[in-house]
Design an enzyme around this catalytic site. Structure first.
Site, PDB file in Angstrom:
ATOM      1  N   ASP A 200      33.905 -53.502  -0.275  1.00  0.00           N
ATOM      2  CA  ASP A 200      34.818 -54.400   0.428  1.00  0.00           C
ATOM      3  C   ASP A 200      36.166 -54.314  -0.291  1.00  0.00           C
ATOM      4  OD1 ASP A 200      36.405 -56.553   1.100  1.00  0.00           O
ATOM      5  OD2 ASP A 200      34.837 -58.063   0.871  1.00  0.00           O
ATOM      6  N   GLN A 203      40.706 -56.879  -1.101  1.00  0.00           N
ATOM      7  CA  GLN A 203      41.627 -57.327  -2.162  1.00  0.00           C
ATOM      8  C   GLN A 203      42.032 -56.217  -3.122  1.00  0.00           C
ATOM      9  OE1 GLN A 203      43.035 -60.141  -1.981  1.00  0.00           O
ATOM     10  NE2 GLN A 203      41.704 -61.311  -0.630  1.00  0.00           N
ATOM     11  N   LYS A 226      46.391 -58.014   4.947  1.00  0.00           N
ATOM     12  CA  LYS A 226      46.471 -58.281   3.512  1.00  0.00           C
ATOM     13  C   LYS A 226      47.315 -57.223   2.795  1.00  0.00           C
ATOM     14  CE  LYS A 226      42.033 -60.671   3.305  1.00  0.00           C
ATOM     15  NZ  LYS A 226      42.379 -62.093   3.122  1.00  0.00           N
ATOM     16  N   CYS A 364      36.265 -69.198   0.767  1.00  0.00           N
ATOM     17  CA  CYS A 364      35.191 -68.444   1.450  1.00  0.00           C
ATOM     18  C   CYS A 364      34.250 -67.799   0.445  1.00  0.00           C
ATOM     19  CB  CYS A 364      35.751 -67.372   2.380  1.00  0.00           C
ATOM     20  SG  CYS A 364      36.654 -68.040   3.753  1.00  0.00           S
TER      21      CYS A 364
END
Ligand code: PLP
Length: 405
Positions: A200, A203, A226, A364
């Site tokens: 993932d 970020q 993002k 989250c």
């Protein structure tokens, strides 16, 4: 400083606005980033001058729109250093990318009792997508524990593998503590067990260079919004061999070769996973955003944000009652904190009145909150346009709020 920060800030009109009659200090970049003119202008230009549905038309505009859309795919391929653009699937964002893998992988490659390994620091999107498959298909989640500093316990990770392990799904960077996970090591260990890995990258992609071939990950997900691109578009990278194996995700136009009531055949990669009209204007915006960060230089962005984060940590630790949530050795541009017994929501609300946008709550990541023994945190997250002066304003703001309690 390897780029001209004033020139960069001038590319982002929103940064010069005021809130509550104070200059905006935007430190909520992990939630979403602001957009440079280059991105918005390219999207406006496409809507005004090119707009037509892609892939389906013989007419001029449709062909031009298709060309732009496919060029954007190539830009993403280059950005991630994927081998082929057929390994780049456009989605609505990281969440959809993870759900796609969870759903298709569970359907195509898992049976009841098979296991997926995730970690304690995951965003809900990398927990719940798998839990849905737990409910539907009887697969099981195994969880890598973390240390009190917020780092993965690799020793425990190795112990989770058994004959039922089918996939590992792990964050590259924690959206709460900024922990940069040793994904190379995570992937190497998984591959030793013949298990593929989904990373993932929501970020990580905005902050440092990612090379999917060097990482050797099997799947990689990220979101456009993002990384200074538009909302509603994201990417799933998958190694061709895996994408070929998985069944389609959604049915509809574009993902088929031939349809009849007796037998339907599916399109080749990447279209097999792209049912319906894609957000082709957003993919143009995403490509311009990737051009933007590439022109500035991912290494320059990394150095700049690391300097900001180091400075912020130094200044913030001088504040009485300051408690950082997570203390990872490798930290990205994210700081979660609490001060004394001031509720995170109070801190966030009062900072907001000073013009400082931070995020508060569980981010989250409720299982991580439980692990760290907190209900929520205040999170400051930096982007390529933030400045040392803004860190000073944040620190002064926190001190001022603390004095009020
Ligand atoms: N994964 C991580 C680590 C995130 O930080 C986020 C968003 O904050 C997501 C996944 C979900 O991203 P999106 O909401 O863009 O799909």
């Amino acid at each position: 400083m390897s780029y001209d920060i004033s020139a960069v800030r001038a590319d982002f009109p929103i940064l010069s606005r005021e809130v509550y009659k104070r200059p905006l200090v935007y430190l909520d970049n992990s939630a979403t980033t602001q957009k440079p003119r280059q991105v918005v202008d390219a999207m406006t230009e496409e809507y005004y001058n090119v707009n037509a549905n892609v892939h389906r038309g013989v007419h001029f505009l449709s062909q031009q729109a298709t060309e732009l859309h496919e060029q954007s795919r190539e830009t993403v391929r280059r950005f991630l250093n994927a081998r082929s653009s057929s390994e780049i699937i456009f989605t609505r964002g990281t969440t959809e990318s993870i759900n796609l893998v969870a759903s298709c992988f569970a359907k195509g490659c898992m049976q009841a009792g098979d296991e997926v390994i995730v970690s304690e620091l995951e965003h809900h999107s990398n927990i719940v997508s798998w839990q849905l498959q737990e409910a539907r298909q009887g697969i099981k989640l195994r969880v890598i524990p973390i240390t009190d500093d917020g780092e993965l316990r690799l020793d425990e990770y190795e112990k989770l593998f058994n004959e039922h392990t089918r996939i590992v799904s792990i964050a590259h960077v924690s959206n709460v503590m900024g922990t940069v996970n040793p994904v190379e090591e995570v992937i190497r260990i998984a591959h030793e067990h013949g298990v593929p890995v989904l990373v993932d990258g929501a970020q990580s992609t905005p902050h440092f260079e990612v090379d999917v071939q060097r990482l050797d990950c099997d799947f990689f997900a990220f979101s456009g919004h993002k990384i200074y691109g538009p909302t509603g578009v994201g990417v799933l990278y998958g190694k061709e061999e895996w994408l070929e194996k998985l069944p389609p995700y959604m049915g509809g136009g574009e993902m088929i070769k031939n349809v009849s009531f007796e037998r339907t055949t599916f399109n080749e990669l990447p279209f097999k996973f792209e049912a319906g009209t894609p957000d082709y204007v957003a993919t143009t915006g995403l490509a311009r955003a990737l051009d933007y960060v590439t022109t500035l230089g991912m290494d320059n962005i990394f150095q700049h944000e690391q300097a900001l984060t180091r400075y912020a940590l130094e200044q913030m630790q001088e504040i009485e009652g300051m408690r950082f949530i997570g203390n990872p050795k490798h930290r990205d541009a994210v700081i979660s904190f609490l001060v004394g017994d001031i509720h995170h929501l109070d801190m966030g609300t009062l900072l907001d009145r000073l013009g400082i946008a931070v995020r508060t709550g569980h981010h989250c990541a409720e299982p991580l909150m439980h692990r760290m023994g907190v209900q929520g945190t205040v999170r400051a997250s930096f982007g390529l346009y933030n400045t040392m002066e803004e860190v000073d304003i944040l620190v002064a703001g926190i001190k001022r709020v603390a004095q009020m309690f």
